[in-house]
Design an enzyme around this catalytic site. Structure first.
Site, PDB file in Angstrom:
ATOM      1  N   LYS B 100       0.850  -1.188   0.000  1.00 48.43           N
ATOM      2  CA  LYS B 100       0.000   0.000   0.000  1.00 48.43           C
ATOM      3  C   LYS B 100       0.887   1.240   0.000  1.00 48.43           C
ATOM      4  CE  LYS B 100      -2.891   2.853   2.920  1.00 48.43           C
ATOM      5  NZ  LYS B 100      -3.790   2.980   4.078  1.00 48.43           N
ATOM      6  N   GLY B 161      -8.381   8.601   9.816  1.00 45.70           N
ATOM      7  CA  GLY B 161      -8.630   8.624  11.256  1.00 45.70           C
ATOM      8  C   GLY B 161      -9.708   9.596  11.696  1.00 45.70           C
ATOM      9  N   ALA B 187      -9.796   5.101   4.307  1.00 45.13           N
ATOM     10  CA  ALA B 187      -9.760   6.254   5.215  1.00 45.13           C
ATOM     11  C   ALA B 187     -11.104   6.964   5.303  1.00 45.13           C
ATOM     12  CB  ALA B 187      -8.701   7.264   4.825  1.00 45.13           C
ATOM     13  N   ASN B 209      -9.097   1.233   9.711  1.00 49.62           N
ATOM     14  CA  ASN B 209      -8.369   0.861  10.922  1.00 49.62           C
ATOM     15  C   ASN B 209      -9.015   1.521  12.136  1.00 49.62           C
ATOM     16  OD1 ASN B 209      -6.518   0.391  13.001  1.00 49.62           O
ATOM     17  ND2 ASN B 209      -4.741   0.730  11.741  1.00 49.62           N
ATOM     18  N   THR B 210      -8.994   2.858  12.155  1.00 51.26           N
ATOM     19  CA  THR B 210      -9.444   3.576  13.349  1.00 51.26           C
ATOM     20  C   THR B 210     -10.906   3.303  13.689  1.00 51.26           C
ATOM     21  OG1 THR B 210      -7.903   5.297  12.679  1.00 51.26           O
ATOM     22  CG2 THR B 210      -9.400   5.836  14.469  1.00 51.26           C
TER      23      THR B 210
END
Lengths: 67, 264
Positions: B100, B161, B187, B209-210
């Site tokens: 990535k 995030g 994202a 992720n977050t």
């Protein structure tokens, strides 16, 4: 006496050494790491052959959590 | 048929997850198992020299034999740093090609620097990396990244995030319509509905992720995300009904009603 910069920190070594010996001195043997020397990848197969010289800049990296 | 194909490899899960920001490796592992993800991102960082020699390694918890690891260039602000990081990743992961790429433009927004990203992508493709690329949601840039030879385009839904969800579905739609390679939202997803909306738009997958790691209960949120991605995908494949503003249509028969006629 030679000085190497490892992950941005200068470190002195009593005598000349190769990458494999450096890994042992840093207690990193058996760890999953990759090494770059002066901007070039050092393949694992060359660890025992590649002699480090005074002033070498080394990056020693691992995989960590990230997104 | 319904699998995600990236660089010739087939994945049954369309949810890709990061491995950062978890409380510990146990929570990381449980959340990732709960997400059903098969591709997981990892970061490449300097090892702590002379500290905690027995510290557990992420790759012991999430072995490459079980997951397709996706090393990233998070934190890189120049093409040189990004390319060096991925060369190290390839060496670390025994010749692994899928990566990535992200080249950031500023630490406050983590918005990608697309000029550097394009240059880095070109170098990496030439060096035989399979590049999944984080990008702004600019359809022209996305097209250029595809032309360079990236294997997947990963536009932001909103800032990394931020959990702000999909701010510009119209741009995503244009990117999806134009692309011949997988498009994944990367994202900005904050909760399950955001992931479902991305998939309903026709995205091939979602990377997050977050949204999982920062949830109050990450393991439960990971499960919610898995379902949202599956639900969104099925809704996309099913094809939604047409929107009919001011034209209601009852689902029950309009004849045989015992009540009086509706007002005109």
């Amino acid at each position: 006496m030679i000085e190497l910069t490892i992950n941005g920190q200068p470190q002195q070594f009593e005598s000349a050494l190769n990458v494999q010996q450096l890994i042992e001195q840093l207690d990193l043997q058996g760890k999953r790491i990759a090494i770059e020397r002066n901007g070039e990848i050092v393949p694992r197969s060359q660890f025992s052959e590649l002699a480090l010289v005074d002033g070498d800049q080394l990056e020693v990296v691992v995989a960590v959590g990230g997104g | 048929m319904n699998n995600l194909i990236i660089a010739g490899k087939s994945y049954s899960s369309r949810l890709l997850v990061g491995t950062g920001k978890y409380k510990d490796f146990t929570e990381t592992r449980l959340a990732i198992e709960s997400s059903g993800a098969q591709i997981i991102t990892v970061a490449i960082r300097r090892t702590n020299i002379g500290q905690n020699p027995d510290e557990p390694n992420l790759l012991d918890v999430l072995p490459p034999s079980k997951y397709t690891l996706l090393p990233n260039t998070a934190g890189c602000y120049t093409l040189d740093d990004a390319v060096r990081t991925l060369r190290l990743a390839r060496e670390l992961l025994d010749g692994h090609r899928l990566v990535k790429l992200e080249v950031l433009g500023d630490p406050k927004t983590l918005y990608p620097n697309m000029i550097e990203t394009l240059k880095a992508a070109e170098i990496l493709v030439k060096e035989n990396f399979d590049v999944m690329v984080y990008t702004s949601d600019d359809p022209i840039i996305a097209r250029q990244l595809e032309e360079i030879g990236c294997v997947a385009i990963m536009p932001l839904a909103s800032l990394i995030g931020s959990g702000m969800g999909i701010l510009n579905p119209w741009n995503l739609q244009i990117i999806i319509d134009n692309a011949k390679i997988p498009v994944l939202v990367d994202a900005g997803v904050g909760t399950a509905s955001d992931a479902a909306i991305a998939m309903e738009l026709g995205c091939d997958g979602v990377l997050m992720n977050t949204a999982i790691a920062a949830a109050q209960n990450p393991v439960l949120m990971a499960s919610a995300m898995r379902k949202a991605v599956e639900a969104g995908r099925e809704a996309f494949l099913a094809g939604r009904m047409a929107r009919k503003l001011y034209s209601a249509s009852p689902s029950s028969p309009t004849s045989g009603i015992i009540a009086s006629k509706p007002p005109k």
